[in-house]
Design a protein around this motif. Structure first.
Motif, short mmCIF file in Angstrom:
data_model
loop_
_atom_site.label_atom_id
_atom_site.label_comp_id
_atom_site.label_asym_id
_atom_site.label_seq_id
_atom_site.Cartn_x
_atom_site.Cartn_y
_atom_site.Cartn_z
N HIS A 182 0.82 -1.19 0.00
CA HIS A 182 0.00 0.00 0.00
C HIS A 182 0.87 1.26 0.00
O HIS A 182 0.54 2.25 -0.67
CB HIS A 182 -0.93 0.00 1.21
CG HIS A 182 -2.07 -0.95 1.08
ND1 HIS A 182 -2.98 -1.19 2.09
CD2 HIS A 182 -2.46 -1.74 0.04
CE1 HIS A 182 -3.86 -2.08 1.69
NE2 HIS A 182 -3.56 -2.43 0.45
N LYS A 183 1.97 1.24 0.74
CA LYS A 183 2.91 2.36 0.70
C LYS A 183 3.46 2.54 -0.71
O LYS A 183 3.58 3.67 -1.21
CB LYS A 183 4.04 2.14 1.70
CG LYS A 183 3.64 2.22 3.15
CD LYS A 183 4.85 2.04 4.06
CE LYS A 183 4.47 2.13 5.52
NZ LYS A 183 5.64 1.95 6.43
N GLU A 184 3.78 1.42 -1.35
CA GLU A 184 4.31 1.48 -2.71
C GLU A 184 3.26 2.03 -3.67
O GLU A 184 3.55 2.86 -4.53
CB GLU A 184 4.77 0.09 -3.15
CG GLU A 184 5.33 0.02 -4.56
CD GLU A 184 6.59 0.85 -4.73
OE1 GLU A 184 6.87 1.23 -5.89
OE2 GLU A 184 7.27 1.15 -3.73
N LEU A 185 2.02 1.55 -3.53
CA LEU A 185 0.95 2.03 -4.39
C LEU A 185 0.77 3.54 -4.24
O LEU A 185 0.56 4.25 -5.23
CB LEU A 185 -0.35 1.31 -4.05
CG LEU A 185 -1.61 1.72 -4.83
CD1 LEU A 185 -1.41 1.46 -6.33
CD2 LEU A 185 -2.84 0.99 -4.31
N SER A 186 0.86 4.05 -3.02
CA SER A 186 0.66 5.49 -2.80
C SER A 186 1.72 6.32 -3.51
O SER A 186 1.47 7.47 -3.86
CB SER A 186 0.67 5.79 -1.29
OG SER A 186 1.98 5.75 -0.75
N ARG A 187 2.90 5.74 -3.73
CA ARG A 187 3.98 6.46 -4.41
C ARG A 187 3.82 6.44 -5.93
O ARG A 187 4.54 7.14 -6.64
CB ARG A 187 5.34 5.86 -4.04
CG ARG A 187 5.67 5.93 -2.55
CD ARG A 187 7.10 5.47 -2.28
NE ARG A 187 7.37 5.40 -0.86
CZ ARG A 187 7.43 4.26 -0.16
NH1 ARG A 187 7.26 3.11 -0.79
NH2 ARG A 187 7.67 4.28 1.14
N LEU A 188 2.90 5.63 -6.41
CA LEU A 188 2.72 5.48 -7.85
C LEU A 188 1.45 6.16 -8.35
O LEU A 188 1.20 6.18 -9.57
CB LEU A 188 2.65 3.99 -8.22
CG LEU A 188 3.82 3.10 -7.78
CD1 LEU A 188 3.56 1.66 -8.19
CD2 LEU A 188 5.13 3.61 -8.36
#
Length: 288
Positions: free
Chosen positions: A253-259
C-alpha cells in the motif's frame, strides 16, 4: 485517538480485490470503519466478522449516491459533502439499521467563520478562472484560513445557507457527467503500458471519484505530474502513506501510494477537457 479510542488498522485499499476485515479478531463493543475508497465500489462488502457485537460505520464520501450507499445495512453511514459538491463544508450521518441519531448541533462561531472563508475563496477562484483581476493569493489566503479552522473546535452543525445550496444541485446529472468523464479518460489510456486507470469493482455501475492513475514507477509518476502542472493541469496525491499515522500499513500500500495520481473528472469538466487531459498524459508518457 485524542478521544482515548484505541485504533487499529486492517488491510484494505483502492483497487484491492478483497478486504481483510474478516481476519481480524474482534472484541465485543468494537467498531469497524469501512471506506468506499475513491468511489470504486458499488456493492456491500459482505463482511463476516468474528464477533456479533460489533458496529459498522461506512464512509461513502467519495460516492454518496452509489447503490451500496442506498442499500447499506451498516449501523451508521457518514458523508463529507465538500468532496463531491461545490459547498464549503457540511456532512450527513444516517443509520440504515435505525439507530437513534444524535441531536443536531448548533453552528459554532468558529465553523461559521471557516465556511465563510471557504465560500469566499470558492467565489474568488471562480472569478480568477473567468479572467477577472483576482490574484491567486487573494483566493488562496481565505482557503487556507478556512481549512485550518474547519478542522478545529467543537462539533458543529451546518449553516442554513450551506444546507439550502444542496437542494439546488442537479446531482444525478453531475454524477453521470463524472462517470462519463472517467470513461473517456479510461478509454484513451487503456492501451498504455506505463499507466493504469483504476476501475470500479463492478464495471459501469461504479462512478469513481476521479481518475486514479497508477504508474509503473515513482519517477514516471513524478515526471507526468510535473508535465501536467506545466500545462496548467493540477493532479492531486490523495493517498500519501510515507508518514502514516498508525503503524502496520502494508508495504504494497505504501508502494501504491507512491505510484498514484488523482486527475479531476467531476462536473466542472466536459468531453473536450478530458480529451485535453488524456492527451497531455499520453504526451508526458512518451517523454519518459
Amino acid at each position: 485517538m485524542s478521544a482515548g479510542v484505541e485504533v487499529s488498522i486492517y488491510p484494505d485499499g483502492p483497487g484491492q480485490p478483497s478486504h481483510g476485515v474478516d481476519d481480524v479478531d474482534f472484541r465485543s463493543g468494537d467498531v469497524v470503519l469501512y471506506v468506499n475508497f475513491f468511489g470504486l465500489n458499488t456493492k456491500k462488502p459482505g463482511l463476516k466478522l468474528s464477533c456479533d457485537d460489533v458496529e459498522i460505520i461506512e464512509d461513502h464520501t467519495h460516492d454518496p449516491w452509489s447503490a451500496w450507499a442506498w442499500s447499506s445495512e451498516a449501523d451508521w453511514c457518514v458523508v463529507s459533502l465538500r468532496k463531491t459538491l461545490p459547498v464549503p463544508g457540511g456532512g450527513f450521518l444516517w443509520s440504515p439499521t435505525g439507530h437513534r441519531l444524535p441531536s443536531a448541533n448548533g453552528v459554532t462561531g468558529e465553523r461559521r467563520t471557516a465556511l465563510s472563508d471557504k465560500l469566499a475563496s470558492m467565489l474568488l477562484k471562480k472569478l480568477y478562472l473567468e479572467g477577472a483581476p483576482v490574484s491567486k493569493d487573494t483566493f488562496r489566503c481565505p482557503a487556507l484560513s478556512g481549512e485550518r479552522r474547519i478542522a478545529s473546535g467543537n462539533v458543529s452543525g451546518m449553516p442554513d445557507w450551506n444546507a439550502a445550496l444542496l437542494s439546488t444541485f442537479p446531482i444525478s446529472a453531475w454524477r453521470e457527467q463524472r462517470r462519463e468523464n472517467h470513461q473517456i479518460l479510461t478509454r484513451i489510456l487503456a492501451h498504455s503500458e506505463k499507466v493504469n486507470v483504476l476501475q470500479g469493482k463492478f464495471g459501469s455501475e461504479a462512478c469513481p471519484f476521479s481518475g486514479f492513475l497508477v504508474f509503473q514507477d515513482e519517477e514516471t509518476r513524478n515526471r507526468v505530474r510535473h508535465e501536467l502542472i506545466a500545462s496548467r493541469i493540477y493532479p492531486a496525491i490523495l493517498w500519501p502513506l510515507d508518514e502514516p499515522v498508525l503503524e502496520g500499513v502494508l508495504t504494497e500500500h505504501k508502494e501504491l501510494s507512491r505510484l498514484m495520481l488523482s486527475v479531476h473528472c467531476d462536473m466542472r469538466y466536459g468531453k473536450e477537457d478530458m480529451l485535453r487531459v488524456a492527451s497531455s498524459i499520453k504526451r508526458a508518457l512518451r517523454e519518459t
